[in-house]
Design a protein around this motif. Structure first.
Motif, PDB file in Angstrom:
ATOM      1  N   LYS A   1     -75.636 -20.549  65.128  1.00 23.39           N
ATOM      2  CA  LYS A   1     -76.085 -21.190  66.363  1.00 23.39           C
ATOM      3  C   LYS A   1     -76.261 -20.167  67.479  1.00 23.39           C
ATOM      4  O   LYS A   1     -77.256 -20.181  68.203  1.00 23.39           O
ATOM      5  CB  LYS A   1     -75.084 -22.263  66.780  1.00 23.39           C
ATOM      6  CG  LYS A   1     -75.147 -23.541  65.951  1.00 23.39           C
ATOM      7  CD  LYS A   1     -73.961 -24.436  66.203  1.00 23.39           C
ATOM      8  CE  LYS A   1     -73.861 -24.847  67.672  1.00 23.39           C
ATOM      9  NZ  LYS A   1     -72.719 -25.755  67.895  1.00 23.39           N
ATOM     10  N   THR A   2     -75.285 -19.247  67.617  1.00 21.87           N
ATOM     11  CA  THR A   2     -75.364 -18.255  68.687  1.00 21.87           C
ATOM     12  C   THR A   2     -76.522 -17.294  68.461  1.00 21.87           C
ATOM     13  O   THR A   2     -77.110 -16.775  69.416  1.00 21.87           O
ATOM     14  CB  THR A   2     -74.047 -17.467  68.786  1.00 21.87           C
ATOM     15  OG1 THR A   2     -72.955 -18.382  68.826  1.00 21.87           O
ATOM     16  CG2 THR A   2     -74.006 -16.616  70.043  1.00 21.87           C
ATOM     17  N   SER A   3     -76.862 -17.053  67.212  1.00 27.10           N
ATOM     18  CA  SER A   3     -77.979 -16.138  66.928  1.00 27.10           C
ATOM     19  C   SER A   3     -79.331 -16.745  67.278  1.00 27.10           C
ATOM     20  O   SER A   3     -80.344 -16.042  67.273  1.00 27.10           O
ATOM     21  CB  SER A   3     -77.976 -15.747  65.447  1.00 27.10           C
ATOM     22  OG  SER A   3     -78.473 -16.796  64.632  1.00 27.10           O
TER      23      SER A   3
ATOM     24  N   ARG B   1     -69.062 -16.235  67.392  1.00 28.73           N
ATOM     25  CA  ARG B   1     -70.086 -16.264  68.448  1.00 28.73           C
ATOM     26  C   ARG B   1     -70.481 -14.852  68.858  1.00 28.73           C
ATOM     27  O   ARG B   1     -71.645 -14.589  69.183  1.00 28.73           O
ATOM     28  CB  ARG B   1     -69.570 -17.054  69.649  1.00 28.73           C
ATOM     29  CG  ARG B   1     -69.397 -18.549  69.361  1.00 28.73           C
ATOM     30  CD  ARG B   1     -68.667 -19.244  70.468  1.00 28.73           C
ATOM     31  NE  ARG B   1     -67.306 -18.722  70.633  1.00 28.73           N
ATOM     32  CZ  ARG B   1     -66.438 -19.172  71.534  1.00 28.73           C
ATOM     33  NH1 ARG B   1     -66.790 -20.150  72.358  1.00 28.73           N
ATOM     34  NH2 ARG B   1     -65.231 -18.659  71.617  1.00 28.73           N
ATOM     35  N   ASN B   2     -69.531 -13.928  68.842  1.00 30.54           N
ATOM     36  CA  ASN B   2     -69.876 -12.531  69.120  1.00 30.54           C
ATOM     37  C   ASN B   2     -70.767 -11.966  68.029  1.00 30.54           C
ATOM     38  O   ASN B   2     -71.719 -11.230  68.302  1.00 30.54           O
ATOM     39  CB  ASN B   2     -68.606 -11.685  69.246  1.00 30.54           C
ATOM     40  CG  ASN B   2     -68.079 -11.630  70.672  1.00 30.54           C
ATOM     41  OD1 ASN B   2     -68.845 -11.776  71.623  1.00 30.54           O
ATOM     42  ND2 ASN B   2     -66.782 -11.426  70.820  1.00 30.54           N
TER      43      ASN B   2
ATOM     44  N   GLY C   1     -72.835 -13.691  66.176  1.00 31.39           N
ATOM     45  CA  GLY C   1     -74.155 -14.281  66.385  1.00 31.39           C
ATOM     46  C   GLY C   1     -74.915 -13.615  67.514  1.00 31.39           C
ATOM     47  O   GLY C   1     -76.129 -13.389  67.425  1.00 31.39           O
ATOM     48  N   ALA C   2     -74.197 -13.277  68.601  1.00 27.22           N
ATOM     49  CA  ALA C   2     -74.841 -12.611  69.733  1.00 27.22           C
ATOM     50  C   ALA C   2     -75.333 -11.223  69.347  1.00 27.22           C
ATOM     51  O   ALA C   2     -76.413 -10.784  69.771  1.00 27.22           O
ATOM     52  CB  ALA C   2     -73.861 -12.520  70.906  1.00 27.22           C
TER      53      ALA C   2
ATOM     54  N   GLU D   1     -80.776 -25.767  65.950  1.00 24.07           N
ATOM     55  CA  GLU D   1     -80.781 -24.297  65.956  1.00 24.07           C
ATOM     56  C   GLU D   1     -81.166 -23.701  64.605  1.00 24.07           C
ATOM     57  O   GLU D   1     -81.154 -22.490  64.430  1.00 24.07           O
ATOM     58  CB  GLU D   1     -79.405 -23.766  66.378  1.00 24.07           C
ATOM     59  CG  GLU D   1     -78.998 -24.128  67.793  1.00 24.07           C
ATOM     60  CD  GLU D   1     -79.908 -23.513  68.832  1.00 24.07           C
ATOM     61  OE1 GLU D   1     -80.584 -22.506  68.526  1.00 24.07           O
ATOM     62  OE2 GLU D   1     -79.959 -24.038  69.958  1.00 24.07           O
TER      63      GLU D   1
ATOM     64  N   ARG E   1     -78.452 -11.490  67.321  1.00 22.52           N
ATOM     65  CA  ARG E   1     -79.592 -11.793  68.194  1.00 22.52           C
ATOM     66  C   ARG E   1     -80.100 -10.534  68.896  1.00 22.52           C
ATOM     67  O   ARG E   1     -81.303 -10.302  69.016  1.00 22.52           O
ATOM     68  CB  ARG E   1     -79.173 -12.845  69.215  1.00 22.52           C
ATOM     69  CG  ARG E   1     -80.317 -13.393  70.058  1.00 22.52           C
ATOM     70  CD  ARG E   1     -79.831 -14.548  70.910  1.00 22.52           C
ATOM     71  NE  ARG E   1     -80.921 -15.142  71.682  1.00 22.52           N
ATOM     72  CZ  ARG E   1     -80.782 -16.210  72.453  1.00 22.52           C
ATOM     73  NH1 ARG E   1     -79.611 -16.819  72.545  1.00 22.52           N
ATOM     74  NH2 ARG E   1     -81.807 -16.677  73.133  1.00 22.52           N
TER      75      ARG E   1
END
Length: 313
Positions: free
Chosen positions: A209-211, A176-177, A179-180, A84, A183
């Protein structure tokens, strides 16, 4: 007797003169120089800064500080992080490790990317580094993330001739939020994300990673005090829109989304904090016919960013 009388009298004898020093002291040092000429004066500093700008000298940018280094531990997590594009400085490989497919892929990815040091270390050393976690012979070191300053985001928008489109997160603690949201900001042409310095998610390996790699081109700024950062945006002419389930306006009715705007997203459980909610120019609700109580930060930010991007086309 006459001599005694002279000694007893209070009359003073001859005194040594000042040599004109007192007279010269009274003359002063001439007129007071203008503020721009006085050392240490605020106007002198401002004039010097103006001169430097005119001469094209680079100014030191304000930064939001750096995060802390992080270790990604285990064969699958290390391979996923390298796939990633998570920034990495060193890949530690255990001596005499069983060379399976994941180990080979990790070594290949690290070599292809370049700039990642490959270090072989005995198992006790890796155990010490990871505090006894099950590292499976692979440990990836992620360097500290260098945060932008909140002013940088609006400045980048101005430099591109665009109205700022920024997302601020209030109390969002899941990386993770974050990163989202990064994105979504990248997908809809936003200029960055602002997070508080304390009690908030930072740019960890999980956020990277989430991004899905978009964190490499979408800056994340860190604010010492989120409320003050929002007030500074307002003074600069940026409208602060907060998302709240009980907001006074519905998303589709907010024309401000088509201009300079900061979208503030609270945590899924508590929403916006009191001070941040009071700082917002307007609080907006997302209509949910299905009856859900709330959306997580990543989904909510994506919906509002889409509406903002639609209005800007």
């Amino acid at each position: 007797m006459a001599a005694n009388n002279r000694r007893m009298s209070g009359k003073k004898g001859a005194q040594v003169g000042s040599g004109g020093q007192r007279r010269r002291g009274l003359e002063g040092k001439g007129p007071t120089p203008p503020a721009e000429m006085r050392k240490g004066h605020a106007k002198q500093r401002a004039a010097q800064a103006k001169t430097r700008r005119a001469q094209g000298r680079p100014q030191t940018p304000r930064r939001g500080g750096k995060g802390t280094s992080e270790l990604v531990v285990g064969r699958n997590p290390v391979v996923e992080a390298l796939r990633e594009g998570v920034p990495a400085s060193t890949l530690y490989v255990q001596q005499f490790i069983d060379n399976d497919e994941r180990v080979r892929e990790a070594l290949q990815l690290a070599s292809e990317r370049g700039g990642i040091n490959l270090m072989e270390a005995p198992r006790p050393e890796l155990d010490r580094m990871t505090n006894g976690l099950n590292h499976q012979g692979l440990v990836l070191q992620v360097p500290p993330y260098e945060y932008a300053h909140p002013e940088d985001l609006a400045g980048a928008a101005a430099g591109a001739g665009e109205d700022p489109l920024i997302v601020a997160l209030d109390g969002v603690t899941d990386p993770r939020n974050l990163g989202a949201v990064v994105r979504s900001v990248s997908a809809f042409g936003g200029h960055g994300v602002v997070v508080p310095e304390r009690r908030a998610a930072g740019m960890t390996a999980g956020a990277w990673k989430t991004s899905a790699g978009t964190a490499a081109r979408t800056p994340v700024a860190r604010a010492t005090n989120l409320t003050r950062a929002l007030e500074a945006y307002k003074k600069a002419g940026v409208v602060v829109v907060g998302l709240a389930a009980d907001g006074e306006a519905e998303l589709g009715d907010v024309a401000a989304l088509g201009g300079p705007v900061v979208i503030v997203v609270g945590s899924e459980g508590k929403g916006l904090s009191r001070l941040v909610g009071e700082t917002c120019d307007i609080r907006v609700r997302i209509p949910m016919p299905g009856g859900a109580e709330s959306l997580n930060a990543g989904v909510a930010a994506g919906i509002v960013l889409y509406e903002a991007a639609r209005r800007r086309v």
